[in-house]
Scaffold this motif. Sequence first.
Motif: not given
Length: 222
Positions: A167-187
Amino acid sequence: MSEREKITIVIISELLKELKPILERRYCSSVGHGIKHVTDVMYRALRYNEILKLNLDKKEIILASLLHDMYSGSSRKTHHILGHDYVMHSLHEVFDGIDKERVAKAILEHRASYTGEYSSLLSELISSADRGEPNLNDIVNRCYISTKEFHPEYNVDEINNAVKKHIGEKFTRNGYAKYPDIYIKINKKKLDVFHDEADEFLNGERLVIIEDNGTIILLGSL
């Protein structure tokens, strides 16, 4: 029901018939990345396509969604590459009449760790749909299930530590999970809340309860 919805239902029904042997063979042993997950990704991608009026080919969306994790039970590290290669070399008639390379690249580029530019809007859509809804309970549950599946030798403490690390490595604000523009527009709003909750989870400000059936519940701030 609109005409477009009727057409989508027909397409899904026909594709599921053709893909059934492939899906059953590839996903039978996977829990966190099994049939339920890829089906959820498919419907989410179709919904995003409608909401944002992307006008992408529904058959390509369905194929990329259902096949994106088909090798996750074989190799988590390279499943995206194996899936890409399968589509590119497959002679299955289900791929007739579509841009097979676009579907294959959507599979190749779907992972949260992918850092390159998306080769098409389809790739961005599948990657967005694969992120799931920004719900920490769901994410922790999936991490817990996947960790147990891939590390049956772990005890409860080891599982919990692995989940927190992920969770720490991937999903925090500084995590590596990439949120595409489409995802950000929706969520966008949900994502802000999700990041706050992930920080609280890592800092021990949220209580984790594991029920007898394995369900994980995150309670509010302590």
